[in-house]
Design a protein around this motif. Sequence first.
Motif, mmCIF file in Angstrom:
data_model
loop_
_atom_site.group_PDB
_atom_site.id
_atom_site.type_symbol
_atom_site.label_atom_id
_atom_site.label_comp_id
_atom_site.label_asym_id
_atom_site.label_seq_id
_atom_site.Cartn_x
_atom_site.Cartn_y
_atom_site.Cartn_z
ATOM 1 N N MET A 698 0.828 -1.206 0.000
ATOM 2 C CA MET A 698 0.000 0.000 0.000
ATOM 3 C C MET A 698 0.870 1.268 0.000
ATOM 4 N N ASP A 699 2.185 1.064 -0.287
ATOM 5 C CA ASP A 699 3.151 2.170 -0.350
ATOM 6 C C ASP A 699 3.248 2.942 0.961
ATOM 7 N N GLU A 700 3.097 2.216 2.068
ATOM 8 C CA GLU A 700 3.215 2.851 3.385
ATOM 9 C C GLU A 700 4.087 1.998 4.301
ATOM 10 N N ALA A 701 5.194 1.517 3.767
ATOM 11 C CA ALA A 701 6.064 0.616 4.533
ATOM 12 C C ALA A 701 6.547 1.258 5.826
ATOM 13 N N ASN A 702 6.760 2.574 5.801
ATOM 14 C CA ASN A 702 7.281 3.258 6.991
ATOM 15 C C ASN A 702 6.255 3.371 8.110
ATOM 16 N N ASN A 703 5.004 3.076 7.793
ATOM 17 C CA ASN A 703 3.969 3.193 8.820
ATOM 18 C C ASN A 703 3.868 1.960 9.720
ATOM 19 N N PHE A 704 4.646 0.940 9.408
ATOM 20 C CA PHE A 704 4.655 -0.246 10.258
ATOM 21 C C PHE A 704 6.082 -0.546 10.682
ATOM 22 N N SER A 705 6.287 -0.704 11.998
ATOM 23 C CA SER A 705 7.642 -1.006 12.474
ATOM 24 C C SER A 705 7.584 -1.776 13.787
ATOM 25 N N ILE A 706 8.617 -2.577 13.984
ATOM 26 C CA ILE A 706 8.811 -3.300 15.247
ATOM 27 C C ILE A 706 10.202 -2.931 15.746
ATOM 28 N N THR A 707 10.261 -2.346 16.934
ATOM 29 C CA THR A 707 11.529 -1.855 17.465
ATOM 30 C C THR A 707 11.814 -2.474 18.820
ATOM 31 N N LYS A 708 13.002 -3.012 18.972
ATOM 32 C CA LYS A 708 13.443 -3.539 20.261
ATOM 33 C C LYS A 708 14.189 -2.434 21.008
ATOM 34 N N ILE A 709 13.847 -2.232 22.272
ATOM 35 C CA ILE A 709 14.492 -1.181 23.066
ATOM 36 C C ILE A 709 15.160 -1.786 24.291
ATOM 37 N N ASN A 710 16.018 -0.989 24.900
ATOM 38 C CA ASN A 710 16.722 -1.424 26.106
ATOM 39 C C ASN A 710 16.478 -0.515 27.298
ATOM 40 N N ALA A 711 15.902 0.668 27.073
ATOM 41 C CA ALA A 711 15.709 1.607 28.172
ATOM 42 C C ALA A 711 14.477 2.460 27.919
ATOM 43 N N ALA A 712 13.954 3.057 28.996
ATOM 44 C CA ALA A 712 12.739 3.866 28.908
ATOM 45 C C ALA A 712 12.943 5.099 28.049
ATOM 46 N N ARG A 713 14.164 5.670 28.064
ATOM 47 C CA ARG A 713 14.392 6.871 27.265
ATOM 48 C C ARG A 713 14.125 6.588 25.788
ATOM 49 N N GLU A 714 14.553 5.369 25.331
ATOM 50 C CA GLU A 714 14.292 5.000 23.941
ATOM 51 C C GLU A 714 12.792 4.924 23.686
ATOM 52 N N ALA A 715 12.067 4.326 24.634
ATOM 53 C CA ALA A 715 10.620 4.198 24.471
ATOM 54 C C ALA A 715 9.966 5.560 24.398
ATOM 55 N N MET A 716 10.372 6.470 25.279
ATOM 56 C CA MET A 716 9.745 7.793 25.295
ATOM 57 C C MET A 716 10.076 8.571 24.039
ATOM 58 N N ASN A 717 11.281 8.401 23.525
ATOM 59 C CA ASN A 717 11.640 9.064 22.266
ATOM 60 C C ASN A 717 10.756 8.577 21.126
ATOM 61 N N LEU A 718 10.509 7.244 21.108
ATOM 62 C CA LEU A 718 9.656 6.682 20.065
ATOM 63 C C LEU A 718 8.212 7.145 20.217
ATOM 64 N N ILE A 719 7.758 7.243 21.469
ATOM 65 C CA ILE A 719 6.402 7.734 21.705
ATOM 66 C C ILE A 719 6.277 9.181 21.256
ATOM 67 N N ASN A 720 7.284 10.000 21.582
ATOM 68 C CA ASN A 720 7.266 11.406 21.164
ATOM 69 C C ASN A 720 7.237 11.529 19.643
ATOM 70 N N ALA A 721 8.014 10.683 18.983
ATOM 71 C CA ALA A 721 8.023 10.712 17.517
ATOM 72 C C ALA A 721 6.664 10.289 16.974
ATOM 73 N N PHE A 722 6.048 9.326 17.642
ATOM 74 C CA PHE A 722 4.745 8.824 17.207
ATOM 75 C C PHE A 722 3.674 9.914 17.311
ATOM 76 N N ILE A 723 3.630 10.609 18.451
ATOM 77 C CA ILE A 723 2.581 11.615 18.645
ATOM 78 C C ILE A 723 2.891 12.921 17.932
ATOM 79 N N SER A 724 4.109 13.041 17.396
ATOM 80 C CA SER A 724 4.450 14.276 16.667
ATOM 81 C C SER A 724 3.603 14.438 15.414
ATOM 82 N N ASP A 725 2.966 13.329 14.971
ATOM 83 C CA ASP A 725 2.085 13.410 13.808
ATOM 84 C C ASP A 725 0.902 14.334 14.046
ATOM 85 N N PHE A 726 0.582 14.572 15.304
ATOM 86 C CA PHE A 726 -0.503 15.500 15.594
ATOM 87 C C PHE A 726 -0.103 16.915 15.157
#
Length: 726
Positions: A698-726
Motif C-alpha cells: 500500500m506504499d506505506e512501509a514506513n507506517n509499520f515497524s517493530i523496534t526492540k528497546i533497552n531503556a525507557a528513554r528510547e521508548a519515550m523518544n519513540l512515543i514522542n516521535a509517534f505523537i508528533s504526527d498531531f
Amino acid sequence: MFKMIKPKALTLGIILIFLLNPSNAWSQTNYSVLDFWKYYSDAENQLYKQQAEISFQSLAKRKESISKLHTKTDWEGRQGWVKGRLQESIGDFPERTPLNPIITKRIKKDGYSVEKLYFESIPGVKVTAAFFIPHGKRKNLPTIIYCSGHSDLAFRSDIYQHVILNLVKKGFAVFAFDPYGQGERLQYFDQHLGKSRFSPTREHSYPGAQLFINGSSTAKYMIWDGIRAVDYLLTRKEVDPERIGITGRSGGGTQSSHIAAFDGRIKASAPECYITTMEYQLKSGGPQDAEQNFPKGIQLGLDHADLLQVRAPKPTLMITTTRDIFSIQGARDTYEETKRAYKALGKEGNLLMVEDNAGHQSTLNNREAMYAFFQKHLDNPGNSKDEEVVIFPVEELYVTETGQLSTSVGSKFLFHLNSDRTKKNLVLLNEGRQNLNQHLINLKQKVKAISGYTETAKKAKLIFSGQTEFEAYFLNKYLIKEEGDKIIPFITFVPKHPMGGSVLYLDNMKDKESSEAYAIPIQMAQKGVTVIVPDLPGYGELGPGYLKGDAYFENTSYNQWFAGILNGKSTVAIHVEAIETLLQVCKTDLKLDDKEIMGISKGGFNSSLLHAAVLGVDFKGMLFLDPLLSFQSVVSDKNYNPAHMPFTVAGALPNYDLQDLSAAFAPKKLKIITESDTLAAEQFKKSCEFVAKRYESMDEANNFSITKINAAREAMNLINAFISDF
C-alpha cells in the motif's frame, strides 16, 4: 500482571516528570476515580457480573422452553436437541484407533485381583488404569468405571480406594483410570521436585485455556478417555456389556456425568458432589476449572440437568451434600426438573437423589446409597453396608516403573494434543492469508461472531468528578454511567497548551496512589497531547473482583475468563464495547469531534485496541508497548504468561490472529515497541512479515515497524516521535 517499565526505566520516568514538574505536586495526587463514589464500591466485580447477567438471560430462555415440555414425545424431542447441542459444543471426537493395551503387572489379594495397565485413547496418549476384579465368577460381571476427583494421586488416594474396594467386595469389577494431570499422568512433572509444578486444577486449566483458544476443550479429551475406557472394557470377558455403571466424586462427578451423557453404553450413573444448576453455580463459586466448561454451553441452551435428562430413562443417582461447594439448591432444582423427564418417559423410579448434611466430601450415608443403587440397577443384590478395607500403599498401585508416564514409557498430554491442533490451525490460517484481500474483507464478521461482540447503541451519561491543576496540564476525573450499574471510570490529562489530538492510553492501572504508573500519560500531556486513561472491565478499579476461584494463577482469574467461554462473550469483546462507549462520550461531551485519536497500550491491551479497530473504532494510529505477540504465541508456549489469557479469544484460531487485525489496520501507522530478548524480537518480526508486506503493497512501509528497546528513554523518544504526527 503486565510487565511495567523496568526499575531503571521507571526511575528515569520519575526523574523526567520531576524535572518538568518541580512542584512535585503529582506525588500527593490520588488518581482513583471511585474513592469518592462509595455506591460503586463493588465495581471491581463488574466484569464477572456482566458475564453472569448474559448467562442468566440464556438460562431464563432455557427454563421457558423446559416449562413447555409435557409428553414423552416432547422430552424425546428435547433429548435429540440436547445431543446435538452437546456435540456442537464439544466438536467431533478423535478417530477410534487401536487401544494397544499393556498390562504391566497383576496383583493377587484376598478375594480379588488387580491388573495394572495402560491403553492409548488417542495414538500416543496413554491412560494409566487399574482393573479390580473380584474372585469367583470371571465372566459377565457388573462393572463400575470409577472417576477420580482433584487429587494428585487420583484413584490411589485413600478415600477413593475405600470406595473402589468396597464395590469390589460387593462383587463389582471396578475400572479406575487416571485423568490428565493426575496420578501417573502429570503433565508438568518436575523430576527435581518429584511432583508436578502445578496443582491438579492448574494441570487441567492451564493447558485447557490453550485448547479453548484453538477451538477445543479439556472436556472433550477427558470425555474421550472415558469413552475409550468403555471400549476397553467391552474387550474383556469379565465385563457384562449390559451392566456397566460409572461414578466419581467432585472432579470425578464432573467426569462421570459428562461421560455418561455422551456414552449410551453406560447403563447406570451416580455422579457425586457436582450436579447443581449453572444459575446457582454462577451465583456462588462461579465457573470452575477448564473441563467443567463446555464451549458456549450456556449460550447453546445447556445446563447441568441436560447431562441427566439426555440419558433418561437410564438409572441415575444424584449424590449430594447440603454444604457442598456446588449449590444444594441447584441440585434440588435439577432433580425436580429432571424428574419430569423421567416421569414422562415412564421410569420415574430410575431417578434418585440422596442428600447428606455435610461439606464437599464422601459420607457414609451417601456411599451406602450408591452401593445400593448399583446393586439394584446393575442386578447385583447384596449387603450395601460400608465396610473396612485394607488400603494399598500408593506405590503398589503404580502402573509404570517410575510412577509417571513422562519418565517411563512416555505419553502425549493435553499440551501435545493442542500443539498438533495448533499446527493444523496455522496451516488453515496461512491458507486463508494467501488471498489476503478477501481474508481481510471477511475479517470483521469473523471477529464479531467469534469474540461475541455486539454492535448496539448504548445510552451513557458522563459524570464529572473533579479536577486537579498542575503546572502544564489539568487532571480531570470522570465516570461514564451506562445501563444498569455499569460504569467506566477514567481520567484525562489535558495540556494547558494543547498541540491537538488525543491519545487513548490502556494499561492495568492497579496502583491508584502512584504516579509511576502514569509516567507516560503525564509526559505526553506535558508535550501538549490530551490523554484519556480508562479502566476497562477486569482491570484497575474495575477488577479483578472476588472471583479468584480454583483457577486463579499469578493474579489472573481463569474462572472469570471461563464465564465468557460458557456464554460466548469474550473479555476482549466487552473491552471493545467499553472503548466504543468511552470514545463516543468523550467526542460528544468533551468536544473531541474534530480531533483525531491515537491508541497506545501496554501489555495485552494491544489485543483490545486491535479488536476495537477492526470492529469500527477509527484510530489515526496505534502504538504498542511490550504487547501480546499473538494468540499462536500463547497456545504454542508450554509455559506461557497467564496474564495474557484474558486478552485472547476462544475459538479465534484458525480463523484469525492478532497479525490479521494488524494487517487490516494498514495503511495507518502501527508501531510496536518490545523489550523482548533479541531472539524473541526476531521471532516477533518473522510472525509479522505478511503484515509488513501488506503495508509495503500500500506504499506505506514506513507506517509499520517493530523496534526492540533497552531503556525507557528510547521508548519515550519513540512515543514522542509517534505523537508528533498531531
